[in-house]
Design an enzyme around this catalytic site. Sequence first.
Site, PDB file in Angstrom:
ATOM      1  N   HIS A   5       0.843  -1.184   0.000  1.00  0.00           N
ATOM      2  CA  HIS A   5       0.000   0.000   0.000  1.00  0.00           C
ATOM      3  C   HIS A   5       0.889   1.248   0.000  1.00  0.00           C
ATOM      4  O   HIS A   5       2.107   1.176   0.192  1.00  0.00           O
ATOM      5  CB  HIS A   5      -0.933  -0.010   1.209  1.00  0.00           C
ATOM      6  CG  HIS A   5      -2.013  -1.043   1.111  1.00  0.00           C
ATOM      7  ND1 HIS A   5      -2.990  -1.190   2.059  1.00  0.00           N
ATOM      8  CD2 HIS A   5      -2.264  -1.984   0.155  1.00  0.00           C
ATOM      9  CE1 HIS A   5      -3.802  -2.176   1.704  1.00  0.00           C
ATOM     10  NE2 HIS A   5      -3.374  -2.672   0.554  1.00  0.00           N
ATOM     11  N   GLU A  21       1.340   3.684   2.080  1.00  0.00           N
ATOM     12  CA  GLU A  21       2.070   3.993   3.300  1.00  0.00           C
ATOM     13  C   GLU A  21       3.396   3.225   3.388  1.00  0.00           C
ATOM     14  O   GLU A  21       4.401   3.764   3.845  1.00  0.00           O
ATOM     15  CB  GLU A  21       1.215   3.662   4.529  1.00  0.00           C
ATOM     16  CG  GLU A  21      -0.087   4.464   4.608  1.00  0.00           C
ATOM     17  CD  GLU A  21      -1.260   3.750   3.964  1.00  0.00           C
ATOM     18  OE1 GLU A  21      -2.366   3.826   4.515  1.00  0.00           O
ATOM     19  OE2 GLU A  21      -1.059   3.097   2.913  1.00  0.00           O
ATOM     20  N   LEU A  36     -15.368  -3.765 -28.094  1.00  0.00           N
ATOM     21  CA  LEU A  36     -15.572  -3.370 -26.691  1.00  0.00           C
ATOM     22  C   LEU A  36     -14.285  -3.527 -25.876  1.00  0.00           C
ATOM     23  O   LEU A  36     -14.304  -3.958 -24.726  1.00  0.00           O
ATOM     24  CB  LEU A  36     -16.705  -4.183 -26.057  1.00  0.00           C
ATOM     25  CG  LEU A  36     -18.096  -3.983 -26.679  1.00  0.00           C
ATOM     26  CD1 LEU A  36     -19.106  -4.914 -26.028  1.00  0.00           C
ATOM     27  CD2 LEU A  36     -18.551  -2.534 -26.535  1.00  0.00           C
ATOM     28  N   PRO A  75     -30.386   3.043 -27.630  1.00  0.00           N
ATOM     29  CA  PRO A  75     -31.385   3.797 -26.863  1.00  0.00           C
ATOM     30  C   PRO A  75     -32.257   2.937 -25.963  1.00  0.00           C
ATOM     31  O   PRO A  75     -32.663   3.400 -24.898  1.00  0.00           O
ATOM     32  CB  PRO A  75     -32.219   4.492 -27.950  1.00  0.00           C
ATOM     33  CG  PRO A  75     -31.938   3.748 -29.211  1.00  0.00           C
ATOM     34  CD  PRO A  75     -30.557   3.229 -29.091  1.00  0.00           C
TER      35      PRO A  75
END
Length: 367
Positions: free
Chosen positions: A44, A46, A199, A300
């Site tokens: 992480h 930190e 996609l 739509p």
Amino acid sequence: MKKAIILAKKGILTTSPNPNVGCIIVKNNTIIGSGWHKITGMHHAEIYALQNAGKKAKGATAYITLEPCSHFGKTPPCCIALTNFGISRVVIATPDPNPSTSGKGIQWLRKHGVIVKIGVLSKESIKKINKGFFQRMKTGRPWIKLKLASSLDGRTALSNGNSKWITSIHARKDVQNIRKHSDAIISSSETVLSDNPLLTVRNYSNNKTLKQDFNQIPHPYKQPIRVIIDSKNRVHPFHKCIEQPGKILLIRLNYDNQIWPKNTEQIILNKNDKNMINLIDLVKMLGKREINNVLIEAGPALSSSFLKLNIIDELIIYLAPKLLGNLAKPLFFLENYEKLSQVPTFVFKKITKIGTNLKITLLINTH
């Protein structure tokens, strides 16, 4: 904290489903350590910052964009590391929204004599780097964007279905930028059958900005999960989106007996009152799969279905300076409203010119 937020953004393509976090360690008004969460499963923010600061961290202040974790997951708790390195003060932009861990890291730090301040640039930390993560933790569903391309008269395709191309190549390249920041792309069998789209995220080599971002990623970029709503089992293994690398979820009412590649999973969901797939169940399922950010790219009909359910958080419209005429396909199929108070209302967030088009970004008006 502003510097920590900028650092957090560096991991925005590679940390999902984890949040994006940055950390700056300061001593005697000098930055002695910095870090950000780079990849899921690795250290992480930190830890990187503490390793960067080393022994100088004793007595220093840590500025962190999110409450330090307090649980043992893929990595040890950051709150313990902060105390072990002798950090005396921690400034946190916002508490962890995860209800099972929220406040526990703060509690640990205070219990071990660390001064803690909370709420510095909290809105910036949430909105700029972690909207999807916070929404999923608080509501169980991802942040949902709906992307559409339209003519000036609000049309998406000619009456014969021809829609290539309403927008310019610059707008289409910009869509790749939105895709790469999405964990999943939702589309429909109607779109697959009519357009046979990939996609996927592509065009890196043709776009300097995308190419620079791509080169900064420390491992091969993960394609968004492709989610195809296919209640009538009309999508087949030979469609282009199925042939592309990456995970595919076929959302259906019944299984079929076709032989699908290993990257394709059929998911059976409940019907709604119109014998269609329940879209609320769909977004909840995506939330349970730890998906933070979703992009809808559909026609739509499906776009309207999502809009009517009030589960669209952000609407992006690429507006082309063209007129397609009254018989062309509309942006949405909506109700015949009788009062203006009934109509869906949005707030303009940003309007930019991209090539010959306008990119209009709107947020749902909750008031």
